[in-house]
Design a protein around this motif. Structure first.
Motif, mmCIF file in Angstrom:
data_model
loop_
_atom_site.group_PDB
_atom_site.id
_atom_site.type_symbol
_atom_site.label_atom_id
_atom_site.label_comp_id
_atom_site.label_asym_id
_atom_site.label_seq_id
_atom_site.Cartn_x
_atom_site.Cartn_y
_atom_site.Cartn_z
ATOM 1 N N ARG A 69 33.903 44.640 29.721
ATOM 2 C CA ARG A 69 33.987 44.395 31.304
ATOM 3 C C ARG A 69 35.136 44.002 31.702
ATOM 4 N N ASN A 128 28.807 43.908 36.134
ATOM 5 C CA ASN A 128 29.726 43.366 37.273
ATOM 6 C C ASN A 128 29.494 43.673 38.582
ATOM 7 N N VAL A 146 32.888 40.755 41.117
ATOM 8 C CA VAL A 146 31.408 41.349 41.277
ATOM 9 C C VAL A 146 31.236 41.974 42.217
ATOM 10 N N MET A 202 32.995 34.064 38.970
ATOM 11 C CA MET A 202 33.137 35.567 39.195
ATOM 12 C C MET A 202 33.164 35.925 40.604
ATOM 13 N N LEU A 204 24.975 39.037 33.217
ATOM 14 C CA LEU A 204 26.373 39.103 33.862
ATOM 15 C C LEU A 204 27.567 38.472 32.688
ATOM 16 N N ASN A 243 37.609 46.039 33.917
ATOM 17 C CA ASN A 243 36.893 45.875 35.290
ATOM 18 C C ASN A 243 37.494 44.261 35.918
ATOM 19 N N HIS A 266 30.908 41.867 27.325
ATOM 20 C CA HIS A 266 31.628 41.155 28.356
ATOM 21 C C HIS A 266 33.238 41.218 28.145
ATOM 22 N N ARG A 311 27.233 49.223 28.973
ATOM 23 C CA ARG A 311 28.486 48.713 28.998
ATOM 24 C C ARG A 311 29.417 49.486 28.088
#
Length: 338
Positions: free
Chosen positions: A53, A302, A61, A329, A297, A57, A50, A270
């Motif tokens: 991510r 994502n 989402v 998100m 998640l 990113n 996470h 990921r």
């Protein structure tokens, strides 16, 4: 601490320094080590994924809906797929007309999705399908404020160019499985044929959406191989599917993947693809359920497909959107996907 726990701790520390700190993806062997992380370190693994991510990113989402313009009757023998005309599974050939296609795109947009993918169960598109695609994409672009993607099987260079001309911005063509396991999944075409279509799409300027399916009886080594080969291909997006065994298919009697293995797989993908859109796709509802969907998640995912899939039911889009709001998100804005 056992030897296994010590190895897992070392792997997570290496992953933190290599992926989170330096932005370098894991190698095949390192991905395999992550897939072997023991259950008592799964929470730590998901937290690291996470962090990766979020760093590369952000919290947004990307939400997508899909619809099949041509369902069933496919000549290929993908052993997981109930749309193959070679199996006794119940899906039979159906074509969607243009007004229905536009209606589906509009309904997808109303969920808040920014992406609408048109899918066809074919080896590759013929002249009829390409003509219907041209008409359908034009109709959607004229009436619905949504980005259009497509998944039509293997392509020629001329077909790639035609899709670009139509305004299709992203093309989906999954590897499905790693090269070594692929012959046990499909026999009517090769891994290399799929790879070639992916390369043509990338070179065309369209975004490449390319993922796979896990839980088909592959070894952990072969699962790591798929992640590493996707890393080599470097697609814009990777949809991660979990086998939902369909009656009448060769894989119809396989067990559903263990939810902890599924979460380990999400985290490993990921860490193998730190900057890639990693999308929840088919099978997550059966494999993970509501709690697992949340964990994924918070463990590297994502992007999500909302609503139903091609031949199986998905979660109610309102449930997914409510969960995203709860997790703070935000849905990626439409303009950000252009």
């Amino acid at each position: 601490m056992t030897i296994e726990e010590s190895v897992a701790s070392d792997v997570l520390q290496v992953a933190r320094e290599q992926v989170l700190d330096r932005g370098e993806p894991l190698s095949h062997g390192q991905i395999l080590d992550v897939l072997r992380t023991p259950d008592d370190q799964l929470e730590e693994l998901l937290a690291l994924a996470h962090e990766v991510r979020m760093r590369f990113n952000g919290p947004e989402v990307e939400v997508e809906g899909i619809v099949s313009i041509k369902t069933g009757g496919c000549p290929e023998d993908c052993h997981f797929c109930s749309q193959s005309g070679q199996f006794s599974s119940p899906v039979r050939s159906v074509w969607l007309d243009i007004p229905e296609l536009v209606r589906a795109a509009r309904q997808t947009r109303e969920t808040g999705a920014s992406e609408f993918c048109i899918v066809a169960a074919v080896r590759g598109p013929d002249a009829r399908l390409m003509a219907q695609m041209r008409e359908g994409v034009a109709a959607i672009r004229a009436e619905v404020d949504i980005q259009v993607a497509a998944s039509l099987g293997m392509l020629s260079q001329e077909q790639v160019d035609d899709l670009v001309d139509m305004g299709v911005h992203r093309y989906n063509h999954n590897l499905e499985a790693g090269r070594s396991f692929f012959p046990q999944v499909v026999t009517t075409h090769s891994f290399e044929e799929r790879w070639e279509t992916c390369l043509m799409v990338k070179e065309s300027g369209m975004e490449l959406c390319c993922g796979g399916l896990v839980g088909m009886g592959e070894t952990l080594e072969q699962r790591a191989e798929l992640a590493a080969q996707l890393g080599e291909l470097a697609p814009h997006e990777v949809p991660l599917n979990f086998l939902n065994p369909r009656p009448g298919t060769p894989f119809g009697d396989l067990p559903v993947m263990d939810s902890r293995d599924a979460l380990r797989t999400i985290a490993a993908f990921r860490l193998a693809l730190p900057r890639t859109i990693l999308r929840y796709a088919g099978g997550r509802e059966l494999t993970l359920g509501d709690l697992g969907t949340r964990d994924g998640l918070l463990g590297g995912i994502n992007a999500v497909i909302v609503g139903n899939y091609l031949t199986t039911l998905g979660r109610d889009p309102k449930e997914d959107l409510s969960l995203l709001a709860e997790l703070e998100m935000p849905i990626k804005a439409l303009s950000e996907t252009f």
